[in-house]
Design a protein around this motif. Structure first.
Motif, PDB file in Angstrom:
ATOM      1  N   PHE A 117      59.088  42.832  -1.795  1.00 58.99           N
ATOM      2  CA  PHE A 117      59.896  42.696  -2.273  1.00 58.99           C
ATOM      3  C   PHE A 117      60.359  44.460  -2.765  1.00 58.99           C
ATOM      4  N   TYR A 153      64.421  46.552  -4.868  1.00 57.09           N
ATOM      5  CA  TYR A 153      65.436  46.240  -5.735  1.00 57.09           C
ATOM      6  C   TYR A 153      66.458  47.364  -5.077  1.00 57.09           C
ATOM      7  N   LYS A 188      67.238  41.721  -4.838  1.00 59.55           N
ATOM      8  CA  LYS A 188      65.709  41.814  -4.840  1.00 59.55           C
ATOM      9  C   LYS A 188      65.690  40.987  -3.304  1.00 59.55           C
TER      10      LYS A 188
END
Length: 64
Positions: free
Chosen positions: A24, A26, A37
């Motif tokens: 992931f 951001y 996210k």
């Protein structure tokens, strides 16, 4: 009179290739203090981003 703010949509979005190694990342969600996210592959798919090298680290200067 009300003004409607049009969302900013870049013509070209480039994602650094090293971002693809993370599960992931951001990214800015378009409002101050709001982040999203998201899996890098999903970001590429949703934005039609190009993945590539966007900067190179110059080689170290020769030692004297």
């Amino acid at each position: 009179m009300d003004f409607i703010k049009k969302p900013f949509v870049p013509e070209v979005l480039v994602l650094r290739e090293t971002a693809m190694q993370f599960p992931f990342i951001y990214v800015s969600a378009g409002e101050r203090g709001l982040q999203l996210k998201i899996a890098p592959a999903d970001l590429v798919k949703a934005t039609r981003a190009t993945v590539g090298v966007i900067a190179r680290v110059p080689p170290e200067a020769p030692q004297d």
